[in-house]
Write a protein that holds these residues in place. Structure first.
Motif, PDB file in Angstrom:
ATOM      1  N   LEU A 238     -12.969  -9.599   2.868  1.00 18.12           N
ATOM      2  CA  LEU A 238     -12.996 -10.453   1.419  1.00 18.12           C
ATOM      3  C   LEU A 238     -11.850 -10.609   0.410  1.00 18.12           C
ATOM      4  N   TYR A 239     -10.941 -10.451  -0.104  1.00 16.85           N
ATOM      5  CA  TYR A 239      -9.156 -11.213  -0.884  1.00 16.85           C
ATOM      6  C   TYR A 239      -8.597 -10.460   0.515  1.00 16.85           C
ATOM      7  N   ASN A 240      -7.414 -11.310   0.354  1.00 22.29           N
ATOM      8  CA  ASN A 240      -6.163 -11.431   1.289  1.00 22.29           C
ATOM      9  C   ASN A 240      -5.221 -12.628   0.744  1.00 22.29           C
ATOM     10  N   ALA A 241      -4.610 -11.929  -0.590  1.00 21.29           N
ATOM     11  CA  ALA A 241      -3.230 -13.205  -1.254  1.00 21.29           C
ATOM     12  C   ALA A 241      -1.952 -12.799  -0.987  1.00 21.29           C
ATOM     13  N   GLN A 242      -1.996 -11.601  -0.516  1.00 25.56           N
ATOM     14  CA  GLN A 242      -0.441 -11.391   0.051  1.00 25.56           C
ATOM     15  C   GLN A 242       0.294 -10.870  -1.441  1.00 25.56           C
ATOM     16  N   VAL A 243      -0.661  -9.981  -2.201  1.00 24.54           N
ATOM     17  CA  VAL A 243       0.019  -9.831  -2.923  1.00 24.54           C
ATOM     18  C   VAL A 243       0.808  -8.318  -2.723  1.00 24.54           C
ATOM     19  N   GLU A 244       1.764  -8.093  -3.174  1.00 25.51           N
ATOM     20  CA  GLU A 244       2.236  -7.268  -2.799  1.00 25.51           C
ATOM     21  C   GLU A 244       2.040  -6.048  -4.227  1.00 25.51           C
ATOM     22  N   ILE A 245       2.015  -5.147  -3.185  1.00 27.52           N
ATOM     23  CA  ILE A 245       0.756  -3.234  -4.200  1.00 27.52           C
ATOM     24  C   ILE A 245       2.120  -3.024  -5.146  1.00 27.52           C
ATOM     25  N   ARG A 246       3.482  -2.757  -4.974  1.00 30.77           N
ATOM     26  CA  ARG A 246       4.317  -2.494  -5.568  1.00 30.77           C
ATOM     27  C   ARG A 246       4.374  -3.504  -7.096  1.00 30.77           C
ATOM     28  N   GLN A 247       4.544  -4.626  -6.481  1.00 29.18           N
ATOM     29  CA  GLN A 247       4.353  -5.452  -7.581  1.00 29.18           C
ATOM     30  C   GLN A 247       3.843  -5.405  -8.546  1.00 29.18           C
ATOM     31  N   LEU A 248       3.039  -5.505  -7.841  1.00 30.81           N
ATOM     32  CA  LEU A 248       0.967  -4.764  -8.753  1.00 30.81           C
ATOM     33  C   LEU A 248       1.339  -4.380  -9.736  1.00 30.81           C
TER      34      LEU A 248
ATOM     35  N   GLY B 180       8.690   4.763  -7.440  1.00 33.62           N
ATOM     36  CA  GLY B 180       8.395   5.509  -6.868  1.00 33.62           C
ATOM     37  C   GLY B 180       7.165   5.985  -6.044  1.00 33.62           C
ATOM     38  N   LEU B 181       6.222   5.752  -7.131  1.00 34.39           N
ATOM     39  CA  LEU B 181       4.914   5.922  -6.608  1.00 34.39           C
ATOM     40  C   LEU B 181       4.159   5.477  -5.275  1.00 34.39           C
ATOM     41  N   TYR B 182       4.887   4.057  -4.903  1.00 34.78           N
ATOM     42  CA  TYR B 182       4.733   3.196  -3.704  1.00 34.78           C
ATOM     43  C   TYR B 182       5.832   2.695  -3.171  1.00 34.78           C
ATOM     44  N   ILE B 183       6.484   3.332  -2.266  1.00 33.44           N
ATOM     45  CA  ILE B 183       8.245   3.059  -1.407  1.00 33.44           C
ATOM     46  C   ILE B 183       7.793   2.164  -0.886  1.00 33.44           C
ATOM     47  N   TYR B 184       6.485   1.364  -0.033  1.00 33.80           N
ATOM     48  CA  TYR B 184       6.830   0.727   0.686  1.00 33.80           C
ATOM     49  C   TYR B 184       5.987  -0.571   0.466  1.00 33.80           C
ATOM     50  N   ASP B 185       6.693  -2.064   1.085  1.00 34.76           N
ATOM     51  CA  ASP B 185       6.394  -2.206   1.021  1.00 34.76           C
ATOM     52  C   ASP B 185       4.633  -3.398   1.399  1.00 34.76           C
ATOM     53  N   ASN B 186       3.829  -2.390   1.211  1.00 35.33           N
ATOM     54  CA  ASN B 186       2.625  -3.822   1.811  1.00 35.33           C
ATOM     55  C   ASN B 186       1.767  -4.486   0.453  1.00 35.33           C
ATOM     56  N   THR B 187       0.864  -5.152   1.300  1.00 35.60           N
ATOM     57  CA  THR B 187       0.389  -6.098   0.363  1.00 35.60           C
ATOM     58  C   THR B 187      -1.755  -5.742   0.054  1.00 35.60           C
TER      59      THR B 187
ATOM     60  N   ALA C  44      -6.269   5.221  -1.595  1.00 29.02           N
ATOM     61  CA  ALA C  44      -4.553   5.042  -1.674  1.00 29.02           C
ATOM     62  C   ALA C  44      -3.439   6.627  -0.704  1.00 29.02           C
ATOM     63  N   ALA C  45      -2.748   6.360  -0.717  1.00 29.54           N
ATOM     64  CA  ALA C  45      -1.216   7.682   0.006  1.00 29.54           C
ATOM     65  C   ALA C  45      -0.688   8.582  -0.204  1.00 29.54           C
ATOM     66  N   PRO C  46      -0.497   9.461  -0.978  1.00 27.05           N
ATOM     67  CA  PRO C  46       0.892   9.967  -1.389  1.00 27.05           C
ATOM     68  C   PRO C  46       2.302   9.935  -0.427  1.00 27.05           C
ATOM     69  N   PHE C  47       2.656   8.688  -0.446  1.00 25.52           N
ATOM     70  CA  PHE C  47       3.898   8.486   0.280  1.00 25.52           C
ATOM     71  C   PHE C  47       4.909   9.005  -0.181  1.00 25.52           C
ATOM     72  N   ASN C  48       5.393   9.576  -1.911  1.00 28.75           N
ATOM     73  CA  ASN C  48       6.507   9.932  -2.354  1.00 28.75           C
ATOM     74  C   ASN C  48       6.053  11.124  -2.707  1.00 28.75           C
ATOM     75  N   LYS C  49       6.263  12.222  -2.220  1.00 30.89           N
ATOM     76  CA  LYS C  49       5.944  13.385  -3.261  1.00 30.89           C
ATOM     77  C   LYS C  49       6.814  13.425  -4.588  1.00 30.89           C
TER      78      LYS C  49
END
Length: 620
Positions: free
Chosen positions: A576-586, A452-459, A431-436
């Motif tokens: 090994l895994y790629n279900a296209q689930v957005e991390i922010r929504q997780l 706010g912890l995850y401001i990008y729409d990454n999966t 994980a990266a510190p996206f938002n100080k």
């Protein structure tokens, strides 16, 4: 839910002179009426026999219509970051420029990254997706303001091509991408350029060609959305195809809108043969271009001249920061002759500051309902937290906030791999510190707190990773830190955001990763007294040194796995895994299901910065 039909949008009118007059508004915004390149002649009276064309430009708006921070639930800005943002502010500047210069003497273009980046953009992509009857707020705002063209940005592809096509259909102006090609035919998948006619009184119309170029990195960053469907060759290569065609088609002026920075760097290293930030190369290597609106790099370039190597002609480049903080003005003096037609006889650029103007009340009224719906959504409570957690120090020390992201990612991967051949692999997560500025309060927690912890729409993905690859990955991540001597105390900026060959202006926070273990600690020190590549010491898992051939399941985001940041090993590792689930929504779903965030479940101090083995002291 407000819904704006095409007919409703096209009826939105533009008001006249702003309160106080356009000249006063522009002066407050930093307007230079007598640019040096015009030999002291002002905008109202350009050089004898010439006429002035003004091309206004925005870029990297990233879903910002209003001067509003959805994560903080207040107006955007602070003592350390005072810039105002948003299209509603930009609209007021555009009105003033049109009033000052004459509506018919101006054009308005954008250089991409429009529909991703804020909860407003996310809401209308995922929560209440846009459709034939539900118009994207950015489309509604840009149509109302009266854009003439926009280039594709890489983030336009984040939500998939179908949603992008829906957005494109909602625009009253073309979405340009000369180097976004149909993978099957090799032809442009979007309109490559548009020709706008500018009419000066009593003169033959000026044919202004606007060429749109986007970023080759899309093939890496959004591989899951574009592979087999579109390809993205280099900007220089495609500009060499289309600029001559535009000139043959009778364009008197050629403007390039390029979603590509000016400094010729590439975050993906040599993964692709074309540089990520190529605007200067386009100006140098492609004859026939008069000006380039630069995007992607999130920098402010009021005016930069680049000499074309073949013709010796000057090309003016400008980049208006990002999020609507600035508005670029490209200013071209044109002279007509019967023999040569229209010729550019003077050129320059500048930027105007959005801080100095109020939001356009028409844009506010048009989209207030959409904004209010998103504010309601992001403030919805979803759980509680036992203690407050902050990401303010996550760049340089182990924090519960970043460990929480890693815990949720790793937990999702472990559950997904259960019963598979990879079920016994120890799970790690990055994980990266996206938002100080991200804060999880003690007590009630809302959607915006977690988002706010995850401001990008990454999966989320998981890859098979060896100990050797893990060490190399962490070494690259540690290049984020500047080399020091002694143990400090240091200010955070004294040790972070080190310039590198691929990030000459400083490594961004999103290219620094922390790695954590799920069922056992992954521990290591980062010795920032050592040179890059020799900084990771004491790398251990569950108290034992990590062996080079030891295997893990590594939870990563799609940006990293596809090559973003050019981290070694990850883009070639077995998925090994790629279900296209957005991390922010997780993260949001985890808090909703658990009901409570308890840092004692996932937080331990597993890494630290040291100098020759002694812990470094950092004082904010």
């Amino acid at each position: 839910m407000p819904q704006h039909t095409h007919a409703e949008r096209t009826l939105v009118g533009r008001r006249g002179v702003l309160a106080g007059g356009a000249a006063a508004v522009l002066a407050a915004a930093g307007f230079r009426a007598r640019p040096a390149w015009a030999d002291g002649v002002d905008a109202a009276h350009p050089a004898d026999g010439s006429h002035r064309l003004t091309v206004m430009g925005t870029t990297d708006l990233h879903g910002n219509v209003f001067n509003w921070d959805y994560f903080a639930d207040r107006e955007f800005g602070s003592a350390t970051n005072p810039d105002d943002i948003g299209l509603a502010k930009v609209s007021s500047l555009v009105d003033a420029v049109r009033e000052e210069r004459g509506r018919g003497n101006t054009l308005l273009i954008d250089a991409g990254d429009t529909i991703q980046g804020t909860p407003l953009a996310y809401y209308y992509a995922r929560v209440e997706p846009i459709s034939k009857t539900r118009v994207h707020p950015m489309a509604a705002a840009m149509n109302a303001i009266g854009y003439d063209a926009a280039a594709l940005g890489n983030h336009e592809f984040n939500y998939g091509i179908p949603l992008l096509r829906t957005f494109e259909e909602q625009l009253d102006f073309p979405l340009l991408g000369a180097n976004a090609l149909n993978a099957r035919t090799g032809r442009p998948a979007f309109q490559p350029y548009v020709v706008k006619l500018v009419r000066f009184r009593g003169m033959r119309p000026v044919r202004v060609g606007i060429l749109g170029l986007t970023n080759p990195g899309i093939a890496i960053w959004d591989k899951a959305n574009v592979e087999g469907r579109m390809t993205f060759p280099g900007l220089v290569e495609q500009a060499k195809v289309w600029v001559p065609e535009m000139r043959r088609a009778g364009c008197d002026v050629v403007i390039v809108s390029a979603h590509s920075g000016a400094d010729t760097s590439s975050s993906y290293g040599d993964t692709l043969p074309w540089p990520e930030n190529a605007s200067t190369l386009v100006a140098e290597q492609v004859p026939g271009i008069d000006a380039i609106l630069v995007g992607h790099a999130h920098r402010e370039i009021p005016e930069r001249f680049v000499t074309n190597k073949e013709t010796g002609a000057q090309v003016v480049l400008t980049e208006p920061s990002y999020w609507g903080r600035r508005l670029s003005l490209i200013e071209l003096d044109l002279r007509w002759s019967a023999r040569d037609g229209w010729q550019v006889v003077g050129r320059g650029s500048q930027v105007l500051n959005s801080n100095t103007v109020p939001e356009d009340p028409e844009i506010v009224a048009l989209l207030k309902g959409d904004h209010d719906d998103v504010v309601t959504y992001v403030n919805s409570p979803i759980g509680t937290s036992k203690v407050a957690m902050s990401a303010s120090t996550a760049r340089y020390e182990d924090t519960a906030a970043l460990d929480f992201v890693n815990y949720v990612q790793a937990d999702a991967v472990k559950k997904a791999l259960a019963g598979s051949a990879a079920a016994d692999l120890p799970v790690l997560s990055i994980a990266a510190p996206f938002n100080k500025d991200a804060q999880i309060p003690a007590g009630q927690v809302s959607v915006r707190d977690v988002a706010g912890l995850y401001i990008y729409d990454n999966t989320l993905l998981a890859v098979r990773f060896t100990g050797a690859r893990l060490k190399a990955y962490l070494e690259q991540s540690a290049a984020y830190f500047k080399q020091v001597s002694g143990v400090g105390p240091f200010a955070p900026d004294d040790v972070t955001n080190a310039p590198t060959p691929t990030a000459p202006n400083g490594t961004p926070d999103y290219n620094y990763d922390v790695v954590s273990g799920l069922d056992a600690p992954l521990t290591y020190d980062i010795d920032i007294a050592k040179p890059v590549g020799q900084r990771i010491t004491g790398l251990s898992y569950a108290g034992a040194p990590v062996a080079a051939d030891q295997e893990f399941a590594l939870a990563v985001n799609n940006y990293r796995q596809s090559g973003g940041g050019n981290f070694p090993g990850v883009n070639t590792a077995e998925v090994l895994y790629n279900a296209q689930v957005e991390i922010r929504q997780l993260l949001i779903d985890w808090v909703t299901a658990a009901g409570e965030i308890d840092p004692t479940v996932f937080f331990s101090r597993d890494w630290q910065l040291v100098s020759n083995g002694t812990p470094v002291i950092i004082q904010p």
